[in-house]
Design a protein around this motif. Sequence first.
Motif, PDB file in Angstrom:
ATOM      1  N   PRO A 144       0.813  -1.219   0.000  1.00 37.03           N
ATOM      2  CA  PRO A 144       0.000   0.000   0.000  1.00 37.03           C
ATOM      3  C   PRO A 144       0.855   1.281   0.000  1.00 37.03           C
ATOM      4  O   PRO A 144       2.083   1.211   0.001  1.00 37.03           O
ATOM      5  N   LYS A 169       4.708  -5.315  -6.521  1.00 32.55           N
ATOM      6  CA  LYS A 169       3.785  -4.319  -7.086  1.00 32.55           C
ATOM      7  C   LYS A 169       3.432  -3.310  -6.003  1.00 32.55           C
ATOM      8  O   LYS A 169       2.599  -3.557  -5.138  1.00 32.55           O
ATOM      9  N   PRO A 170       4.082  -2.147  -6.027  1.00 30.82           N
ATOM     10  CA  PRO A 170       3.776  -1.133  -5.009  1.00 30.82           C
ATOM     11  C   PRO A 170       2.503  -0.375  -5.383  1.00 30.82           C
ATOM     12  O   PRO A 170       1.952  -0.573  -6.464  1.00 30.82           O
ATOM     13  N   TYR A 201      -1.903  -0.554 -11.741  1.00 23.06           N
ATOM     14  CA  TYR A 201      -3.132  -0.567 -10.944  1.00 23.06           C
ATOM     15  C   TYR A 201      -3.322  -1.934 -10.291  1.00 23.06           C
ATOM     16  O   TYR A 201      -2.907  -2.952 -10.843  1.00 23.06           O
ATOM     17  N   GLY A 202      -4.028  -1.943  -9.149  1.00 24.00           N
ATOM     18  CA  GLY A 202      -4.299  -3.190  -8.443  1.00 24.00           C
ATOM     19  C   GLY A 202      -5.103  -4.158  -9.288  1.00 24.00           C
ATOM     20  O   GLY A 202      -4.802  -5.353  -9.347  1.00 24.00           O
ATOM     21  N   ALA A 207      -3.918  -7.953  -9.818  1.00 23.25           N
ATOM     22  CA  ALA A 207      -4.762  -9.115 -10.126  1.00 23.25           C
ATOM     23  C   ALA A 207      -3.985 -10.135 -10.959  1.00 23.25           C
ATOM     24  O   ALA A 207      -4.103 -11.346 -10.732  1.00 23.25           O
ATOM     25  N   GLY A 222      -2.516  -4.383   2.821  1.00 25.05           N
ATOM     26  CA  GLY A 222      -3.495  -3.430   2.292  1.00 25.05           C
ATOM     27  C   GLY A 222      -4.834  -3.655   2.957  1.00 25.05           C
ATOM     28  O   GLY A 222      -4.899  -4.171   4.074  1.00 25.05           O
ATOM     29  N   SER A 223      -5.893  -3.280   2.266  1.00 23.19           N
ATOM     30  CA  SER A 223      -7.218  -3.324   2.895  1.00 23.19           C
ATOM     31  C   SER A 223      -7.782  -4.734   2.934  1.00 23.19           C
ATOM     32  O   SER A 223      -7.392  -5.601   2.142  1.00 23.19           O
ATOM     33  N   THR A 226      -9.406  -5.812  -0.452  1.00 21.85           N
ATOM     34  CA  THR A 226      -8.448  -6.275  -1.471  1.00 21.85           C
ATOM     35  C   THR A 226      -7.852  -7.618  -1.055  1.00 21.85           C
ATOM     36  O   THR A 226      -7.653  -8.494  -1.902  1.00 21.85           O
ATOM     37  N   ILE A 230      -7.574 -11.011  -3.375  1.00 27.70           N
ATOM     38  CA  ILE A 230      -6.304 -11.696  -3.643  1.00 27.70           C
ATOM     39  C   ILE A 230      -6.399 -13.163  -3.215  1.00 27.70           C
ATOM     40  O   ILE A 230      -5.990 -14.067  -3.942  1.00 27.70           O
ATOM     41  N   LEU A 245      -3.811  -6.886   6.950  1.00 30.09           N
ATOM     42  CA  LEU A 245      -4.967  -6.081   6.536  1.00 30.09           C
ATOM     43  C   LEU A 245      -5.292  -4.969   7.528  1.00 30.09           C
ATOM     44  O   LEU A 245      -4.412  -4.491   8.228  1.00 30.09           O
ATOM     45  N   GLU A 378     -12.886   0.794   9.656  1.00 37.71           N
ATOM     46  CA  GLU A 378     -11.594   1.484   9.606  1.00 37.71           C
ATOM     47  C   GLU A 378     -11.770   2.792   8.836  1.00 37.71           C
ATOM     48  O   GLU A 378     -12.192   2.782   7.681  1.00 37.71           O
ATOM     49  N   PHE A 443       4.435 -10.091  13.574  1.00 36.11           N
ATOM     50  CA  PHE A 443       3.463  -9.010  13.372  1.00 36.11           C
ATOM     51  C   PHE A 443       2.387  -9.505  12.413  1.00 36.11           C
ATOM     52  O   PHE A 443       2.694 -10.042  11.348  1.00 36.11           O
TER      53      PHE A 443
HETATM   54  P1  NAD Z   1      -5.581  -1.252  -0.977  1.00 37.90           P
HETATM   55  O1  NAD Z   1      -6.055  -2.585  -0.534  1.00 37.90           O
HETATM   56  O2  NAD Z   1      -6.509  -0.390  -1.740  1.00 37.90           O
HETATM   57  O3  NAD Z   1      -4.290  -1.408  -1.911  1.00 37.90           O
HETATM   58  C1  NAD Z   1      -3.135  -2.103  -1.493  1.00 37.90           C
HETATM   59  C2  NAD Z   1      -2.412  -2.635  -2.721  1.00 37.90           C
HETATM   60  O4  NAD Z   1      -3.243  -3.599  -3.365  1.00 37.90           O
HETATM   61  C3  NAD Z   1      -2.122  -1.562  -3.774  1.00 37.90           C
HETATM   62  O5  NAD Z   1      -0.875  -1.819  -4.351  1.00 37.90           O
HETATM   63  C4  NAD Z   1      -3.250  -1.778  -4.771  1.00 37.90           C
HETATM   64  O6  NAD Z   1      -2.931  -1.319  -6.073  1.00 37.90           O
HETATM   65  C5  NAD Z   1      -3.368  -3.286  -4.742  1.00 37.90           C
HETATM   66  N1  NAD Z   1      -4.664  -3.804  -5.223  1.00 37.90           N
HETATM   67  C6  NAD Z   1      -5.856  -3.161  -5.277  1.00 37.90           C
HETATM   68  N2  NAD Z   1      -6.807  -3.980  -5.810  1.00 37.90           N
HETATM   69  C7  NAD Z   1      -6.200  -5.157  -6.084  1.00 37.90           C
HETATM   70  C8  NAD Z   1      -6.651  -6.395  -6.635  1.00 37.90           C
HETATM   71  N3  NAD Z   1      -7.908  -6.595  -7.003  1.00 37.90           N
HETATM   72  N4  NAD Z   1      -5.756  -7.411  -6.746  1.00 37.90           N
HETATM   73  C9  NAD Z   1      -4.480  -7.250  -6.346  1.00 37.90           C
HETATM   74  N5  NAD Z   1      -3.990  -6.083  -5.849  1.00 37.90           N
HETATM   75  C10 NAD Z   1      -4.840  -5.054  -5.706  1.00 37.90           C
HETATM   76  O7  NAD Z   1      -5.038  -0.532   0.324  1.00 37.90           O
HETATM   77  P2  NAD Z   1      -4.453   0.950   0.434  1.00 37.90           P
HETATM   78  O8  NAD Z   1      -5.597   1.897   0.335  1.00 37.90           O
HETATM   79  O9  NAD Z   1      -3.294   1.115  -0.474  1.00 37.90           O
HETATM   80  O10 NAD Z   1      -3.884   0.926   1.935  1.00 37.90           O
HETATM   81  C11 NAD Z   1      -4.684   1.139   3.039  1.00 37.90           C
HETATM   82  C12 NAD Z   1      -5.139  -0.164   3.668  1.00 37.90           C
HETATM   83  O11 NAD Z   1      -3.997  -0.975   3.976  1.00 37.90           O
HETATM   84  C13 NAD Z   1      -5.850   0.011   4.983  1.00 37.90           C
HETATM   85  O12 NAD Z   1      -6.989  -0.826   5.051  1.00 37.90           O
HETATM   86  C14 NAD Z   1      -4.837  -0.432   6.026  1.00 37.90           C
HETATM   87  O13 NAD Z   1      -5.361  -0.889   7.231  1.00 37.90           O
HETATM   88  C15 NAD Z   1      -4.102  -1.497   5.295  1.00 37.90           C
HETATM   89  N6  NAD Z   1      -2.753  -1.684   5.884  1.00 37.90           N
HETATM   90  C16 NAD Z   1      -2.489  -2.804   6.610  1.00 37.90           C
HETATM   91  C17 NAD Z   1      -1.240  -2.973   7.207  1.00 37.90           C
HETATM   92  C18 NAD Z   1      -0.896  -4.195   8.012  1.00 37.90           C
HETATM   93  O14 NAD Z   1       0.288  -4.456   8.163  1.00 37.90           O
HETATM   94  N7  NAD Z   1      -1.840  -4.957   8.528  1.00 37.90           N
HETATM   95  C19 NAD Z   1      -0.280  -1.981   7.054  1.00 37.90           C
HETATM   96  C20 NAD Z   1      -0.591  -0.849   6.315  1.00 37.90           C
HETATM   97  C21 NAD Z   1      -1.825  -0.717   5.718  1.00 37.90           C
END
Ligand code: NAD
Length: 471
Positions: A144, A169-170, A201-202, A207, A222-223, A226, A230, A245, A378, A443
């Motif tokens: 993320p 993939k950042p 893009y994600g 994907a 990430g969220s 997502t 995955i 997440l 969240e 973690f």
């Molecule tokens: P996001 O889920 O929107 O995106 C994260 C990554 O996933 C991005 O690189 C995005 O392009 C990619 N992505 C999006 N759709 C996808 C798909 N269908 N298939 C594969 N990849 C896809 O999250 P964000 O908005 O970038 O980050 C915020 C979220 O991350 C928050 O919910 C937060 O709680 C979470 N987060 C969790 C941790 C942890 O360690 N638990 C740490 C930091 C952030």
Amino acid sequence: MRTIDTIYINGSFVQPHGTEKAPLFNPATEEQIGTVHLGDEKDVDAAVRAAKSAFPAMSQSSKAERVAMLQSLHDAVAARASDLTDAMREEYGAPASFIGFSVTHAATAFLHMAKTLENYEFRRHIGHAEIEMRPAGVAAAITPWNSNYGFICSKLATAIAAGTTMVIKPSEMSAIQTQLITECLHAAGLPNGIFNIVNGYGHVVGAALSAHRDIAKISFTGSTVTGRAILQAASAALKRVTLELGGKSPNIILDDADLDLVIPQVLAVGFTNSGQACIAGTRILAPESRLAEIHDRLTQAVATFKVGDAGDPAVRIGPMVSEKQWDRVQSYIRLGQQEGARLIIGGEGRPEGLDRGWFVRPTIFSGVNNDMRIAREEIFGPVLCVVPYRDEAHALEIANDTVYGLQAYVFSSDIARAKRIAERIEAGRVVINGAPHEPLAPFGGFKQSGIGREFGTYGLESFLEPRAVLG
Ligand code: NAD
């Protein structure tokens, strides 16, 4: 204006096959500061091919060779700490304290993993079986925007320690930071193909990686939404998946807490990274017997918080990463009022004196019931809820009444009491009285905060498969 028009495959910066472009912004000014050219499925194929051809040699490398790689990566990242700081400030806007942590963590992640590796036994015996911990196969990392360098470096460090290769993939929103960290990683001089980095893009690059038949392991941060997508895509080939997440962490003030010491720490973990943190302690659980006192102290402290451009070291809260994120946070501040919660500080709109930039007023709701959406979902911005509790049992019930279970905070003058509470909290990490981060401890989250663990031995083993040979 910067143009990021390359991705990194097989040891070289190359033009992507993809033709889509995305704008990059400075969130403190809302000005466009660059454009990134995005990769597509063909770029994913090329990156995975490179990682796959580098895999046999990497999986056979010795511990000493991997430790040397980790050391070079550390040195290369540390050498550009000041450039990394500037890019993160401009493209992301986190307060100076968080940028300092993030840049340092990116470099030291390699050293922590080197230490883990040095002490790790890849071969063991159980009865007459010989057990070998083998790399699971070519890995993908999807990360993320809220701590771009740290996630890239810690996932890559773990892959290298495990003897595997990786495609990363950042977030597409962090391309200037990604370009810089890629330059650092490239300067470490590792053999080609060990790591490959594809902007995109994600729903396109993320994907394609999640479903790619030559990817054996995915490490995602990430969220939760997502993460589910995955996991679903990865399930067809039963890939190994680690998911880090979201969270809605309880921030528990016990009734014996010394509020002079505790309130600054409750707010530091609540508003960490401008609230854009999975581990933020966003639900402040306050004893009813001390509620008025806690309200007063919270509002007095937050009234002194400076919001603004991260260039100013006095700033406690920076901008939200994007207009979309700003809108989302505003909608939750509206929702909280509609749900009947009471604003004790903050509210909708920008802070006074800031007429541009995606800045949010640090906001605290009181009179929050744990069933309200502002207490369950969240928000990912500087918005905290104070949820009153009657006694310890009630505090625990509220703390655990959430779909998340990433991190929790307990504050008390009695350590034994705090530990008793900690043992009953359903979360991957419980932090007592603001204890510092422990980089070798596992973690990760319980429940919908994720699957698996990162860091140290637990993180390393998530990239390995045990094989038993019985003879
Ligand atoms: P996001 O889920 O929107 O995106 C994260 C990554 O996933 C991005 O690189 C995005 O392009 C990619 N992505 C999006 N759709 C996808 C798909 N269908 N298939 C594969 N990849 C896809 O999250 P964000 O908005 O970038 O980050 C915020 C979220 O991350 C928050 O919910 C937060 O709680 C979470 N987060 C969790 C941790 C942890 O360690 N638990 C740490 C930091 C952030």
